[in-house]
Design an enzyme around this catalytic site. Structure first.
Site, mmCIF file in Angstrom:
data_model
loop_
_atom_site.group_PDB
_atom_site.id
_atom_site.type_symbol
_atom_site.label_atom_id
_atom_site.label_comp_id
_atom_site.label_asym_id
_atom_site.label_seq_id
_atom_site.Cartn_x
_atom_site.Cartn_y
_atom_site.Cartn_z
ATOM 1 N N THR A 98 0.780 -1.652 -0.660
ATOM 2 C CA THR A 98 0.420 0.221 0.039
ATOM 3 C C THR A 98 0.942 1.217 -0.177
ATOM 4 O OG1 THR A 98 -2.066 -1.480 1.328
ATOM 5 C CG2 THR A 98 -1.508 0.868 0.759
ATOM 6 N N LYS A 174 -7.098 0.906 -3.579
ATOM 7 C CA LYS A 174 -6.464 0.641 -2.417
ATOM 8 C C LYS A 174 -6.273 1.657 -1.022
ATOM 9 C CE LYS A 174 -5.050 -1.996 0.503
ATOM 10 N NZ LYS A 174 -3.504 -2.801 0.666
ATOM 11 N N LYS A 242 0.458 3.548 9.514
ATOM 12 C CA LYS A 242 0.835 4.346 7.917
ATOM 13 C C LYS A 242 -0.490 4.102 6.701
ATOM 14 C CE LYS A 242 2.028 0.550 5.488
ATOM 15 N NZ LYS A 242 1.227 0.482 4.139
#
Length: 300
Positions: A98, A174, A242
């Site tokens: 990602t 995503k 993150k």
């Protein structure tokens, strides 16, 4: 390409190991590499091809990169011992971490300078689907990149969403998915522990809510971890600051307010600060439990 396709899976963690095994099962010649030598040895003992990456890189059709984030992806591709310079022209990099869309576009451009194809291909489905070859892949890249990556994609996925002919679109999708998944997980742990204050046990919660409108994939997948008191990391708490950080950075650049995501981010940071960062992300429930004086299963 046929079953003579040669690929290297770089990153044999909870996702990458299962994906590598699926490539083996599909008949692809599959090398596996990881910073943990024990993971590489285990993979080779289960049928993985043997050979140093430097020695086999030029013969590869595909490099499947299954690492944690953008810095790790860049290091694998262009670091001091980066693989891109060692691949033969026309090989494809399939990057699954990602990452921000802009980063994916940059990697595509830099790979192209070496004659290497790049597929922006983040994945979703968790470690169980990785092991069974049933991931969803949100991919974007050139037609040539898709074609070169096809045997690998067929081995690891149940569905490949082809989202555009340049990198970035896969990573954008995503980010949308991670916003929903991260918020769903946080809401599940909030609802479960709220229920405990009203005498609803986690076991009863899991019996009833999956049959009701409040359910979600994250609820159905993660609640059993809480019920069992098992926080062995399938997906760590520390992944979410993150991933949601990427979402919030994109939102900021788009001048888009994402207040729910911003609030949820604080819960994941709190969980990490409390020492739960390396635990399964269902451990987010421990933040609520500690604040409310509740005792979760396994902590009696």
């Amino acid at each position: 390409m046929t079953d003579k396709t040669r690929i290297a899976v770089i990153g044999l963690g909870s996702m990458g190991y299962g994906m590598a095994k699926c490539c083996l099962k599909a008949g692809l010649t599959t090398y596996g590499y990881d910073i943990m030598p024990a993971q590489m040895e285990k993979f080779q003992s289960e049928g993985g091809a043997v050979g140093a990456l430097d020695d086999v890189a030029s013969s590869l059709d595909c490099a499947l990169i299954v690492v944690l984030n953008a810095p790790q992806t860049e290091a694998v591709l262009f670091g001091d011992n980066g693989i891109v310079a060692k691949l033969s022209k026309g090989a494809v990099v399939v990057a699954c971490a990602t990452v921000p869309p802009a980063f994916a576009r940059d990697m595509e451009a830099r790979c192209a300078e070496h004659g290497i194809l790049y597929l922006d291909a983040p994945i979703s489905g968790g470690s169980l689907k990785a092991a069974s070859g049933n991931l969803s892949v949100m991919a974007s890249g050139t037609a040539a990149a898709f074609e070169r990556a096809r045997p690998t994609l067929e081995a690891i996925s149940e569905q490949v969403f082809e989202l555009g002919d340049t990198a970035g679109a896969g990573s954008a999708m995503k980010a949308v998915n991670q916003l929903l998944a991260g918020v769903n997980l946080a809401t599940m742990t909030e609802a479960l522990t709220f229920g405990m204050t009203q005498g609803v046990t986690p076991e009863k919660f899991f019996e009833v809510i999956p049959k009701c409108a409040g359910t979600s994939w994250m609820l159905e997948n993660r609640t059993p971890h809480i019920v069992d008191g098992d926080y062995t990391p399938r997906s760590q708490i520390d992944i979410w600051p993150k991933d949601l950080g990427i979402v919030l950075d994109i939102a900021k650049s788009a001048k888009f307010s994402a207040p729910i995501t911003a609030t949820v981010m604080q819960q994941y940071l709190a969980a990490s600060g409390m020492g739960y960062g390396a635990e399964d992300d269902a451990a987010l429930a421990k933040v609520y439990a500690r604040n409310a004086g509740l005792t979760l299963p396994g902590d009696e």
